[in-house]
Design a protein around this motif. Structure first.
Motif, mmCIF file in Angstrom:
data_model
loop_
_atom_site.group_PDB
_atom_site.id
_atom_site.type_symbol
_atom_site.label_atom_id
_atom_site.label_comp_id
_atom_site.label_asym_id
_atom_site.label_seq_id
_atom_site.Cartn_x
_atom_site.Cartn_y
_atom_site.Cartn_z
ATOM 1 N N HIS A 158 0.825 -1.201 0.000
ATOM 2 C CA HIS A 158 0.000 0.000 0.000
ATOM 3 C C HIS A 158 0.863 1.256 0.000
ATOM 4 O O HIS A 158 0.474 2.278 -0.574
ATOM 5 C CB HIS A 158 -0.966 0.000 1.187
ATOM 6 N N CYS B 165 -7.184 -2.126 6.575
ATOM 7 C CA CYS B 165 -6.565 -1.088 5.740
ATOM 8 C C CYS B 165 -7.157 0.274 6.083
ATOM 9 O O CYS B 165 -8.370 0.424 6.118
ATOM 10 C CB CYS B 165 -6.810 -1.417 4.271
ATOM 11 N N ARG B 166 -6.277 1.235 6.380
ATOM 12 C CA ARG B 166 -6.758 2.589 6.667
ATOM 13 C C ARG B 166 -6.453 3.559 5.531
ATOM 14 O O ARG B 166 -6.440 4.756 5.714
ATOM 15 C CB ARG B 166 -6.161 3.106 7.972
ATOM 16 N N CYS B 167 -6.141 3.030 4.338
ATOM 17 C CA CYS B 167 -5.947 3.913 3.181
ATOM 18 C C CYS B 167 -7.299 4.507 2.797
ATOM 19 O O CYS B 167 -8.341 3.984 3.191
ATOM 20 C CB CYS B 167 -5.384 3.135 1.998
HETATM 21 ZN ZN LIG Z 1 -4.018 0.324 3.121
#
Ligand SMILES: [Zn+2]
Length: 273
Positions: free
Chosen positions: A200, A236-238
């Protein structure tokens, strides 16, 4: 705080609300001395209207919070943009349009997910009970264990659900709003914490088309988990940052196109966008 990132507080509150709901299950375990009784009591409670309603309420609060938070971001983007009027208009009509449909779908999905939590935990506990019984331990001892282990297991589960689902729901709302005003591209943003995975990190600041999600793992020569958009996978914190105005980006810029990340000038990008 970046404009388009879902606020961490929404995730924390969601995790806390789920845990609080699950405390009811812990209470049911405490007052029973037989593991089989505990599992029966859980099953009854999980099937009750009260539990279903509570799950629905928690999901609605989370999605509503995200929804209004996203509206603020869009309003801010509209304020500094030539397409401002178009965006304002779309925001005003949201709940009667496609975004409204998606809003209700997200609530339903999250409520169902919370609803499956008791069963998941019950399965783990059932396996634990079988294992301990084989060792010849007494039912009362195992029941005490369950009451002890249960809160830890639900806490971890609630946190995973909150982290994954807030991010996914946020991406879904952003995408739907982009579609309403014909924004086809976004910039992949990673969160600032150090848990960003390598694949990522590779996507940070890359332009991605909503019609063609990448497989970040494949791009990073790892085993692929399939194609997905920013924020759309577990843990996932995207998040996607909609490209409201091309000229506001620095050029040349990284673009994910035809299965690789390439550098493009604005003129080159305009030909494919
Ligand atoms: Zn992510």
């Amino acid at each position: 705080m970046p404009l388009w990132a879902p606020k961490l507080i929404i995730e924390k509150r969601y995790a806390r609300s789920i845990q609080k709901l699950m405390q009811q299950f812990a209470l049911l375990a405490h007052s029973r001395a037989d593991p089989a009784d505990i599992l029966d009591a859980w099953k009854d409670y999980a099937a009750s209207a009260a539990f279903q309603k509570a799950a629905q309420d928690i999901a609605m609060k989370m999605v509503t919070h995200l929804f209004s938070d996203g509206q603020k971001s869009w309003r801010e983007a509209a304020r500094v943009n030539s397409r401002g009027r178009e965006i304002y208009q779309a925001l005003q009509e949201e709940l009667t349009g496609q975004t409204g449909v998606v809003y209700h779908e997200l609530i339903g999905q999250n409520a169902r997910l919370i609803g499956t939590l008791p069963e998941t935990i019950a399965e783990q506990v059932t396996r634990y009970v079988a294992k301990e019984q084989q060792k010849g331990r007494r039912a009362e001892e195992i029941a005490v264990d369950i009451a002890k282990i249960f809160p830890e297991k639900t806490k971890a589960r609630a946190e995973l659900i909150a982290r994954t689902e807030v991010s996914k729901a946020s991406t879904t709302l952003t995408r739907t709003r982009c579609e309403q005003v014909n924004i086809r591209w976004y910039v992949w943003r990673t969160s600032e914490d150090q848990r960003v995975r390598d694949s990522h990190a590779l996507m940070e600041d890359v332009l991605v088309c909503w019609n063609a999600p990448p497989s970040p793992e494949a791009l990073n020569h790892e085993r692929s988990y399939g194609r997905y958009h920013a924020g759309n996978t577990f843990n996932c914190r995207c998040y996607p940052e909609p490209v409201v105005k091309l000229e506001a980006l620095h050029w040349p810029h990284k673009v994910y196109y035809q299965d690789r990340i390439q550098m493009m000038t604005l003129a080159q990008f305009k030909q494919i966008a």
